[in-house]
Structures are given as C-alpha cells and as structure tokens.
Design an enzyme around this catalytic site. Structure first.
Site, PDB file in Angstrom:
ATOM      1  N   ASP A 181      44.139  63.321  22.645  1.00 17.43           N
ATOM      2  CA  ASP A 181      43.979  62.863  21.265  1.00 17.43           C
ATOM      3  C   ASP A 181      42.576  63.560  20.572  1.00 17.43           C
ATOM      4  O   ASP A 181      42.240  64.711  20.907  1.00 17.43           O
ATOM      5  CB  ASP A 181      43.883  61.400  21.083  1.00 17.43           C
ATOM      6  N   ASP A 190      32.938  47.917  24.445  1.00 15.53           N
ATOM      7  CA  ASP A 190      34.116  47.352  25.109  1.00 15.53           C
ATOM      8  C   ASP A 190      34.482  48.253  26.401  1.00 15.53           C
ATOM      9  O   ASP A 190      35.143  47.890  27.338  1.00 15.53           O
ATOM     10  CB  ASP A 190      35.470  47.186  24.324  1.00 15.53           C
ATOM     11  N   HIS A 213      41.003  58.070  15.581  1.00 19.93           N
ATOM     12  CA  HIS A 213      42.430  58.200  16.154  1.00 19.93           C
ATOM     13  C   HIS A 213      42.444  57.962  17.643  1.00 19.93           C
ATOM     14  O   HIS A 213      43.103  57.067  18.239  1.00 19.93           O
ATOM     15  CB  HIS A 213      43.344  59.025  15.589  1.00 19.93           C
ATOM     16  N   THR A 229      34.925  37.912  20.749  1.00 21.05           N
ATOM     17  CA  THR A 229      35.742  37.174  20.570  1.00 21.05           C
ATOM     18  C   THR A 229      36.537  36.795  21.758  1.00 21.05           C
ATOM     19  O   THR A 229      37.285  35.562  22.290  1.00 21.05           O
ATOM     20  CB  THR A 229      36.917  37.340  19.574  1.00 21.05           C
ATOM     21  N   ASN A 311      56.180  59.683  12.671  1.00 19.38           N
ATOM     22  CA  ASN A 311      56.295  59.022  11.553  1.00 19.38           C
ATOM     23  C   ASN A 311      56.959  59.448  10.381  1.00 19.38           C
ATOM     24  O   ASN A 311      56.284  58.937   9.252  1.00 19.38           O
ATOM     25  CB  ASN A 311      54.947  58.563  11.375  1.00 19.38           C
ATOM     26  N   ALA A 327      57.728  65.167  21.463  1.00 21.13           N
ATOM     27  CA  ALA A 327      58.525  64.005  22.030  1.00 21.13           C
ATOM     28  C   ALA A 327      60.130  64.223  22.328  1.00 21.13           C
ATOM     29  O   ALA A 327      60.759  63.310  22.904  1.00 21.13           O
ATOM     30  CB  ALA A 327      58.282  62.853  21.252  1.00 21.13           C
ATOM     31  N   SER A 385      51.891  56.559  16.916  1.00 22.43           N
ATOM     32  CA  SER A 385      50.825  56.693  17.768  1.00 22.43           C
ATOM     33  C   SER A 385      50.254  55.568  18.662  1.00 22.43           C
ATOM     34  O   SER A 385      49.645  55.622  19.619  1.00 22.43           O
ATOM     35  CB  SER A 385      49.643  57.248  17.008  1.00 22.43           C
TER      36      SER A 385
END
Length: 443
Positions: A181, A190, A213, A229, A311, A327, A385
């Site tokens: 990507d 994270d 992205h 959270t 898309n 794809a 995506s």
C-alpha cells in the site's frame, strides 16, 4: 482532517498505462538465456535478486535500466517503449512468451461525498432518535431474510463483530502478513513493540506513510486495541506485519512496483498478501494473464494474494462496475464490501465479467475505524480497501489455527467458513468472511 472523511485519488483523467511492458517468461528459462536474448534485442535487463539487499540500486533498475526480471515469478518489466524492439524480443526469442501493457494502480476507497453524506445523516439520526435509513433513489431492493445489525461497543468495532472474531482466541500469532500500500506510520502507538518489517518500492519516498491509506489498511489487518479506550479494531493483532510501500504518498503506483513488493513479500516468507489497490476495467475485459500466472505461482509457493474488488459502482444510481485489476484474476481472492447491516456497499464492484472477474468473498467495508497517520492517529474510512485487510487478517487467524495448510487450502477454508448473505453472489461472492471457530478440525 475529520475522522469521517474518506481519501480518494481523483478519478477524472487517471492515466491507465505507463508505456512500459510486462513480459511473461518461458517456464524454466535461465537468467543466462534471458540475458543473452535480451542483448540480441539491444536490451539490458537486471535480475531482481541482484538488488535484493540494496534498496537504492533496486529502485534504479526501474528508472535507469531497460528493465528488470522478477526471477521468482518469471516476469520481466521492459522500460523500452519501442514496439518493434518489444516484438523482436517476444516473438523471436524462446525465453519470452507474451507481453501486456504496464498499468497504473491506485489506492481504493469509497467516494468521499457519499460517505460524508451517509455519516452526516446517521449522526442526525442518532441526535434525534430516528432509526430508519434515508430514502434512496430507484426501485426498492427485494426483501431478504433479516440479518444482525453489527454495532460498535466498548469491546470492539463493528467489523470484528461481523467477523465473529471475538468468539475465538486466534490472533494470527506467528503468521507473516504483508500489506502492499502507501506505507506505514511506523511510530503509531498501537504498534509499539510489534514486529514490523518494511521496504519502499517508490523511488525517492521512504516507507513512512504521509497518505494514511496504508496505515489504515495495516491497522485493520493486524492492529490491536485503540489506545485510550481499549476497543479492538484489528483482525490479527499478533501477526507479524510486513509493509511494502508500492503506492506513492499520492496513492499511485504501477505494476512494476506491485510485482516488486509481491516478490519481496514471498521471499520474506509472508503467507498472506493484502492489496487494497487496483485499476478500473471495462465490461467484457479479460483479466491479466501475467498477474494470474504469478498469483498461481505464489500459491504454489505458499502465499495467498487477496485484493480489493474496487469502488467504481454507484448502485443507488443503478450503476454496477466490474471487479478491478488485479482482483479480477481467478488466482487472486477478490473482496467486496458490506455495511454493518450486511448489505452490499453502494460503491462495491460486482462480478460482471464471465471470463474471470468474480467477487469471491465479502468483508466489512463501510465506516471502518482503524489507525491513521500523524497527528490524527485514527480515522473512519469506507471502501473495498477496508474489506480486504479484514479478509487478510482472518486468513492469518486460519494459518495460526491450521499452520500446515497450503495457500489453496487456505482459500478453500475462507470460503467454506464464510457466512451466507442473501444477496447475489455477483456482489458478495460466497458471503461474509468469518473467523475460524475453536471447534474446527483440520480437514
């Protein structure tokens, strides 16, 4: 940037072809013969293996030489744009079989305006207690059996509930998963302490993701819990992440960079490759034979390639567009997008082309929360995506559960365990991808 915004490369007059050629090499052709026959056509081709340890030289092979040979896949990229020169190579030399034009590829997301309007409406509904969706133009869809509506909660975001990922303990531990990507925001909190290996295949750009992205897709595939959270948003939170920057910070790449990233991932031992990128195709367009062959070779070497269906559709306007390249190749698992009500996303492409180009499976792809670039660190995006790395993360879970299965067996397990959705297979394939259950036994 508003966290409900969706990034998209402007589609207006996107260029389709780079002017270079992809050439399939004959099975068993040696580098010596390839080199000799290329020289007869006045071409100098560099083997990709010679540059594997030196990124700068590797990238120069694309820009300064006549082309490069991806030895593992048996594919060459020829920089020459002289048709006679290419013909003399392909049609008069035994090591070269056939050629295709090299394409530009783009990061794939849903249209920004549609997602903003949708989120704004839902926000108003929440404020005023309205539960129904806004009216849509065109005929109403046929009634279907009711399915659960998946919601975010304190434990996890809705995509993981849709996968039934919280019903097991699989996290993809020990599995190498590659995301091809726009790179990765490597300092994301994270991912602190995670095993992340990266490489850039974009000249002049480091792996660092200034687009967002790639970071978003990586988070969906292998992210853990949201800092602050503790809500979970990544499918395979203990998988080893391999990041190949094959799209620029503007979200644009080409076949040669994609092939380089794929070869690198296979050489690194990645068992799953997630590609949320593509190029639009027309109806009745055949898939790339070269991509299909190399994807088959990758499966034979133990690597499953998963890619976004695209898309281009505007279903509410009655427009369904075919599955994107790459794809649409039969040997690449094509992923469509569903919303939290298990309905096909307005933008998700469909399996219109009979000769290849099917949607194989679907994943959550509307209003998906995941990691993002600095300074925001999180965003909510929509697109096939987003659906694709969910499927890739589930594939890593299956590989943890069944470490001895082949790539083709992994494909079969993903389809066999998918949740049926009462929608046309043209749109959702076999159904909604599902995490492996603890009670499963190896077949």
């Amino acid at each position: 940037m508003d966290p409900y915004t969706t990034f998209q490369v402007p589609s207006g007059d996107r260029p389709k072809y780079t002017g270079k050629k992809l050439v399939m090499l004959s099975p068993g052709a040696s580098m010596k013969n390839i080199d000799e026959e290329a020289k007869e056509a006045a071409l100098r081709l560099a083997p990709s293996g010679a540059y594997r340890k030196h990124e700068e030289d590797y990238l120069k092979a694309f820009e300064e030489g006549d082309g490069i040979v991806f030895e593992k896949f048996g594919v060459a990229v020829i920089n020459a744009n002289n048709d006679e020169q290419i013909k003399s190579l392909v049609y008069a030399r035994s090591s070269f079989q056939y050629e295709e034009p090299e394409r530009y590829l783009y990061a794939l997301d849903g249209p920004k305006s549609r997602n903003f309007a949708q989120v704004l409406w839902q926000l108003l509904c929440r404020l005023f207690g309205r539960k129904s969706d806004p009216p849509v133009p065109g005929p109403s869809p046929d009634p279907v059996d009711p399915l659960p509506v998946f919601e975010n909660n304190d434990e996890a975001y809705w995509g993981l509930h849709a996968l039934a990922a919280l019903d097991n303990t699989y996290t993809g531990k020990g599995v190498k998963l590659a995301v091809l990507d726009t790179g990765m925001y490597q300092a994301h909190p994270d991912f602190a302490g995670r095993n992340v290996v990266s490489k850039s295949f974009i000249p002049g750009e480091p792996v660092e993701d200034t687009n967002g992205h790639g970071t978003h897709c990586a988070g969906i595939a292998v992210g853990g819990r949201r800092g602050g959270t503790g809500a979970r948003y990544g499918a395979a939170s203990e998988a080893d992440l391999y990041v190949a920057k094959v799209l620029s910070n503007e979200g644009v790449g080409s076949d040669s960079g994609i092939l380089a990233g794929m070869e690198w991932a296979v050489n690194e031992g990645c068992k799953v490759i997630s590609m949320s990128l593509g190029a639009s195709v027309e109806e009745n367009t055949r898939y790339s034979s070269i991509y299909n062959e190399l994807a088959g070779k990758a499966m034979d070497m133990g690597t499953l390639i998963i890619a976004a269906a695209g898309n281009d559709s505007r279903r509410r306007q009655g427009l369904i567009r075919p599955v994107n390249h790459p794809a649409n190749c039969p040997n690449i698992l094509a992923v469509g997008a569903l919303d939290r009500r298990s309905q096909v996303a307005d933008f998700s492409c469909g399996g219109l082309n009979a000769d290849g180009g099917l949607v194989d499976i679907a994943g959550p792809g509307v209003e998906i929360f995941s990691s993002w670039k600095l300074p925001q660190e999180y965003a909510i995006l929509s697109g096939t995506s987003m659906a694709t790395p969910f499927v890739a993360g589930v594939a890593a879970q299956f590989l943890e559960a069944f470490p001895e299965i082949t790539a083709r067996e992994l494909w079969d397990k993903l389809l066999a365990q998918a949740r049926p959705v009462p929608l046309p297979s043209r749109d959702v394939g076999i159904g909604l991808v599902q995490s492996p259950q603890e009670v499963l036994e190896p077949s």
